[in-house]
Scaffold this motif. Structure first.
Motif, PDB file in Angstrom:
ATOM      1  N   HIS A 134      84.586  37.670  45.866  1.00  0.00           N
ATOM      2  CA  HIS A 134      84.070  37.678  44.488  1.00  0.00           C
ATOM      3  C   HIS A 134      84.423  36.401  43.726  1.00  0.00           C
ATOM      4  CE1 HIS A 134      83.104  38.769  40.414  1.00  0.00           C
ATOM      5  NE2 HIS A 134      84.345  38.544  40.066  1.00  0.00           N
ATOM      6  N   LEU A 135      85.681  36.010  43.765  1.00  0.00           N
ATOM      7  CA  LEU A 135      86.156  34.835  43.028  1.00  0.00           C
ATOM      8  C   LEU A 135      86.790  33.869  44.026  1.00  0.00           C
ATOM      9  CD1 LEU A 135      86.693  33.548  40.183  1.00  0.00           C
ATOM     10  CD2 LEU A 135      88.939  34.646  40.279  1.00  0.00           C
ATOM     11  N   ALA A 136      86.315  32.634  44.018  1.00  0.00           N
ATOM     12  CA  ALA A 136      86.800  31.694  45.039  1.00  0.00           C
ATOM     13  C   ALA A 136      86.787  30.265  44.525  1.00  0.00           C
ATOM     14  CB  ALA A 136      85.932  31.792  46.291  1.00  0.00           C
ATOM     15  N   LEU A 137      87.686  29.468  45.073  1.00  0.00           N
ATOM     16  CA  LEU A 137      87.630  28.018  44.878  1.00  0.00           C
ATOM     17  C   LEU A 137      86.707  27.487  45.963  1.00  0.00           C
ATOM     18  CD1 LEU A 137      90.599  25.573  44.302  1.00  0.00           C
ATOM     19  CD2 LEU A 137      88.648  24.979  45.719  1.00  0.00           C
ATOM     20  N   VAL A 138      85.651  26.813  45.522  1.00  0.00           N
ATOM     21  CA  VAL A 138      84.656  26.312  46.467  1.00  0.00           C
ATOM     22  C   VAL A 138      84.556  24.795  46.351  1.00  0.00           C
ATOM     23  CG1 VAL A 138      83.348  28.470  46.314  1.00  0.00           C
ATOM     24  CG2 VAL A 138      82.707  26.522  44.854  1.00  0.00           C
ATOM     25  N   ALA A 139      84.015  24.187  47.381  1.00  0.00           N
ATOM     26  CA  ALA A 139      83.783  22.738  47.386  1.00  0.00           C
ATOM     27  C   ALA A 139      82.580  22.452  48.265  1.00  0.00           C
ATOM     28  CB  ALA A 139      85.004  21.985  47.891  1.00  0.00           C
ATOM     29  N   ILE A 140      81.871  21.390  47.923  1.00  0.00           N
ATOM     30  CA  ILE A 140      80.738  20.949  48.739  1.00  0.00           C
ATOM     31  C   ILE A 140      81.293  20.152  49.908  1.00  0.00           C
ATOM     32  CG2 ILE A 140      78.640  19.562  48.803  1.00  0.00           C
ATOM     33  CD1 ILE A 140      78.266  20.148  45.837  1.00  0.00           C
TER      34      ILE A 140
ATOM     35  N   SER B  35      91.296  32.550  37.033  1.00  0.00           N
ATOM     36  CA  SER B  35      90.771  31.570  37.989  1.00  0.00           C
ATOM     37  C   SER B  35      91.850  30.614  38.473  1.00  0.00           C
ATOM     38  CB  SER B  35      89.618  30.785  37.363  1.00  0.00           C
ATOM     39  OG  SER B  35      88.530  31.627  37.070  1.00  0.00           O
ATOM     40  N   ASP B  36      92.474  29.873  37.553  1.00  0.00           N
ATOM     41  CA  ASP B  36      93.496  28.918  37.988  1.00  0.00           C
ATOM     42  C   ASP B  36      94.789  29.612  38.401  1.00  0.00           C
ATOM     43  OD1 ASP B  36      93.773  29.537  35.258  1.00  0.00           O
ATOM     44  OD2 ASP B  36      94.896  27.721  34.839  1.00  0.00           O
ATOM     45  N   LEU B  37      95.155  30.705  37.713  1.00  0.00           N
ATOM     46  CA  LEU B  37      96.378  31.421  38.075  1.00  0.00           C
ATOM     47  C   LEU B  37      96.277  32.003  39.485  1.00  0.00           C
ATOM     48  CD1 LEU B  37      97.160  33.326  34.758  1.00  0.00           C
ATOM     49  CD2 LEU B  37      98.351  31.344  35.686  1.00  0.00           C
TER      50      LEU B  37
ATOM     51  N   GLU C 111      81.260  35.609  41.173  1.00  0.00           N
ATOM     52  CA  GLU C 111      79.880  36.016  41.405  1.00  0.00           C
ATOM     53  C   GLU C 111      79.166  36.278  40.080  1.00  0.00           C
ATOM     54  OE1 GLU C 111      78.385  35.532  43.920  1.00  0.00           O
ATOM     55  OE2 GLU C 111      79.077  36.547  45.713  1.00  0.00           O
ATOM     56  N   PRO C 112      77.883  35.895  39.996  1.00  0.00           N
ATOM     57  CA  PRO C 112      76.993  35.450  41.063  1.00  0.00           C
ATOM     58  C   PRO C 112      77.060  33.949  41.375  1.00  0.00           C
ATOM     59  CG  PRO C 112      75.770  35.545  39.033  1.00  0.00           C
ATOM     60  CD  PRO C 112      77.166  36.048  38.708  1.00  0.00           C
ATOM     61  N   TRP C 113      77.974  33.224  40.682  1.00  0.00           N
ATOM     62  CA  TRP C 113      77.990  31.771  40.819  1.00  0.00           C
ATOM     63  C   TRP C 113      78.541  31.329  42.169  1.00  0.00           C
ATOM     64  CZ3 TRP C 113      75.116  29.566  37.303  1.00  0.00           C
ATOM     65  CH2 TRP C 113      74.899  30.263  36.119  1.00  0.00           C
ATOM     66  N   ARG C 114      79.366  32.139  42.813  1.00  0.00           N
ATOM     67  CA  ARG C 114      79.818  31.783  44.159  1.00  0.00           C
ATOM     68  C   ARG C 114      78.625  31.726  45.108  1.00  0.00           C
ATOM     69  NH1 ARG C 114      80.791  33.564  49.046  1.00  0.00           N
ATOM     70  NH2 ARG C 114      79.837  35.561  48.497  1.00  0.00           N
ATOM     71  N   THR C 115      77.770  32.756  45.044  1.00  0.00           N
ATOM     72  CA  THR C 115      76.581  32.777  45.899  1.00  0.00           C
ATOM     73  C   THR C 115      75.603  31.677  45.499  1.00  0.00           C
ATOM     74  OG1 THR C 115      76.797  35.147  46.338  1.00  0.00           O
ATOM     75  CG2 THR C 115      74.611  34.184  46.633  1.00  0.00           C
ATOM     76  N   ARG C 116      75.467  31.430  44.225  1.00  0.00           N
ATOM     77  CA  ARG C 116      74.524  30.405  43.759  1.00  0.00           C
ATOM     78  C   ARG C 116      74.937  29.008  44.200  1.00  0.00           C
ATOM     79  NH1 ARG C 116      73.173  32.338  37.533  1.00  0.00           N
ATOM     80  NH2 ARG C 116      71.270  33.510  38.027  1.00  0.00           N
ATOM     81  N   THR C 117      76.230  28.671  44.056  1.00  0.00           N
ATOM     82  CA  THR C 117      76.649  27.324  44.446  1.00  0.00           C
ATOM     83  C   THR C 117      76.547  27.143  45.964  1.00  0.00           C
ATOM     84  OG1 THR C 117      78.979  28.033  44.499  1.00  0.00           O
ATOM     85  CG2 THR C 117      78.196  26.978  42.481  1.00  0.00           C
ATOM     86  N   ALA C 118      76.739  28.234  46.706  1.00  0.00           N
ATOM     87  CA  ALA C 118      76.572  28.144  48.165  1.00  0.00           C
ATOM     88  C   ALA C 118      75.109  27.912  48.521  1.00  0.00           C
ATOM     89  CB  ALA C 118      77.087  29.416  48.826  1.00  0.00           C
ATOM     90  N   LYS C 119      74.240  28.640  47.838  1.00  0.00           N
ATOM     91  CA  LYS C 119      72.810  28.574  48.142  1.00  0.00           C
ATOM     92  C   LYS C 119      72.183  27.261  47.677  1.00  0.00           C
ATOM     93  CE  LYS C 119      68.526  31.114  47.225  1.00  0.00           C
ATOM     94  NZ  LYS C 119      67.923  32.265  46.491  1.00  0.00           N
TER      95      LYS C 119
ATOM     96  N   VAL D 232      89.384  28.619  49.041  1.00  0.00           N
ATOM     97  CA  VAL D 232      90.443  29.579  48.732  1.00  0.00           C
ATOM     98  C   VAL D 232      89.807  30.833  48.136  1.00  0.00           C
ATOM     99  CG1 VAL D 232      92.510  30.056  47.358  1.00  0.00           C
ATOM    100  CG2 VAL D 232      92.116  27.754  48.265  1.00  0.00           C
ATOM    101  N   ASP D 233      90.024  31.975  48.774  1.00  0.00           N
ATOM    102  CA  ASP D 233      89.573  33.249  48.212  1.00  0.00           C
ATOM    103  C   ASP D 233      90.677  33.760  47.304  1.00  0.00           C
ATOM    104  OD1 ASP D 233      88.902  36.004  47.745  1.00  0.00           O
ATOM    105  OD2 ASP D 233      87.568  35.920  49.472  1.00  0.00           O
ATOM    106  N   VAL D 234      90.356  33.956  46.029  1.00  0.00           N
ATOM    107  CA  VAL D 234      91.380  34.361  45.062  1.00  0.00           C
ATOM    108  C   VAL D 234      91.902  35.764  45.345  1.00  0.00           C
ATOM    109  CG1 VAL D 234      91.818  34.820  42.611  1.00  0.00           C
ATOM    110  CG2 VAL D 234      90.545  32.789  43.299  1.00  0.00           C
ATOM    111  N   SER D 235      91.092  36.625  45.928  1.00  0.00           N
ATOM    112  CA  SER D 235      91.549  37.976  46.261  1.00  0.00           C
ATOM    113  C   SER D 235      92.133  37.985  47.666  1.00  0.00           C
ATOM    114  CB  SER D 235      90.408  38.981  46.163  1.00  0.00           C
ATOM    115  OG  SER D 235      90.882  40.291  46.446  1.00  0.00           O
ATOM    116  N   SER D 236      93.261  37.310  47.810  1.00  0.00           N
ATOM    117  CA  SER D 236      93.926  37.267  49.104  1.00  0.00           C
ATOM    118  C   SER D 236      95.410  37.063  48.878  1.00  0.00           C
ATOM    119  CB  SER D 236      93.356  36.136  49.976  1.00  0.00           C
ATOM    120  OG  SER D 236      93.551  34.871  49.368  1.00  0.00           O
TER     121      SER D 236
END
Length: 343
Positions: free
Chosen positions: A138-144, A171-173, A215-223, A231-235
């Motif tokens: 659901h919530l993740a640090l992403v990079a291109i 997010s940052d915490l 989400e939905p921005w995680r899916t959008r930035t991937a697409k 980094v998956d924040v829920s881990s």
């Protein structure tokens, strides 16, 4: 020959029994004990009128708020005697500011926004209802990612420019907690406040190295930009942590107990709908969260809790203390507005 009194008794007793049965069938036990099922009287399970029928609720265009839109569309709030108006705001902290100023009545916010205000004495807030709890994806640090990308793995995040909607948020915490558990230094990460919709273009242009997206921005930035989860924040230490909730001032909730009990009941019906059936959820994502038809089925959905849990929410406040967002431990159990009635 029977006496007149005997005839009167034999007629009157059946009439009384029939009358009581009819009253019970029509109104339930409440018809006899003074409670009411009339929405204008506060709905089932509570007595007295709705004190504040109109509520303005500030929220963000994220999947967390789907149950509220469902409750509005299906008339669950109207059944309780409420007119609930969703108002889109810029961020969770902005929503908290607006609820403190009285511009809105209830704020959707990530929990750090509400807990900071409470800890600093800016306001006395109540958590009216839980909204969302983290699940993987659901919530993740992403990079291109590319051959020249600056971030390809968690260890690369140190000292990089990372976008978040606001500093001191989940997010940052959450990212710092996960990285710290892996002995990755986090003190020199450059956090850049930015709206979700600007993060993908900023990564593509090189203005930032990565972004923390829900989400939905995680899916959008991937697409749209080929962003990959780093980094998956829920881990690890933040697995299943509470993400967001609905907050109001103690002054308002105390003055309007039937109103907020009605809000909780209406919202709970929306939660029940979206939890049990994804086909109910996806039209809301398309209409109100503005997710296109191709992306909606791909969006990862976490958990919509049925009630706020003090232990799970305390994890957020303790995380804030660990990273010095607040100066002393905050007991969040005192902030929970307990449900006063159920259907």
């Amino acid at each position: 020959m029977p006496r007149r009194g005997d005839i009167r008794s034999r007629v009157w007793i059946p009439i009384m029994a029939t009358t009581v049965a009819l009253l019970t069938a029509i109104g339930g036990c409440g018809a006899l004990d003074g409670s009411s099922n009339n929405p204008s009287g506060g709905g089932s399970g509570t007595t007295g009128p709705i004190e504040k029928p109109k509520l303005r609720v500030g929220l963000l265009p994220v999947v967390d708020v789907a149950p509220l839109y469902q409750a509005v569309e299906k008339g669950y709030f109207r059944e309780q005697g409420l007119d609930v108006e969703p108002v889109v705001v810029a961020s969770g902290p902005k929503a908290v500011e607006s609820v403190i100023s009285g511009e809105i009545d209830i704020a959707f916010t990530s929990y750090p926004g509400a807990f900071v205000a409470q800890s600093k004495g800016v306001a006395n807030l109540k958590i009216v209802a839980d909204a969302y709890a983290a699940r993987p994806g659901h919530l993740a640090l992403v990079a291109i990612t590319s051959p020249t990308a600056k971030i390809k793995k968690p260890e690369d995040v140190a000292e990089k420019k990372i976008a978040v909607t606001s500093k001191g948020s989940i997010s940052d915490l959450g990212v710092m907690s996960v990285l710290s558990a892996q002995n990755i230094p986090v003190d020199k990460i450059q956090w850049v406040p930015m709206p979700f919709q600007d993060m993908g273009p900023a990564m593509k242009s090189g203005n930032i190295d990565g972004a923390v997206v829900a989400e939905p921005w995680r899916t959008r930035t991937a697409k749209e930009f080929g962003a990959m989860t780093i980094v998956d924040v829920s881990s690890g230490p933040t697995a299943n942590i509470s993400m967001s909730g609905w907050a109001a001032t103690d002054k308002l909730t105390s003055a309007n107990p039937h109103t907020f009990a009605a809000f909780q009941r209406g919202l709970n019906k929306g939660v029940a709908d979206v939890k049990k059936d994804r086909t109910v959820l996806e039209p809301i994502l398309k209409t109100h969260i503005r997710i296109d038809e191709q992306t909606a089925p791909l969006v990862t959905i976490a958990d919509y809790p049925e009630r706020a849990d003090a232990i799970r929410l305390q994890r957020v406040a303790d995380l804030m203390l660990e990273f010095k967002v607040i100066g002393e431990r905050l007991d969040v159990s005192k902030m929970l507005l307990e449900p006063t009635a159920t259907n």
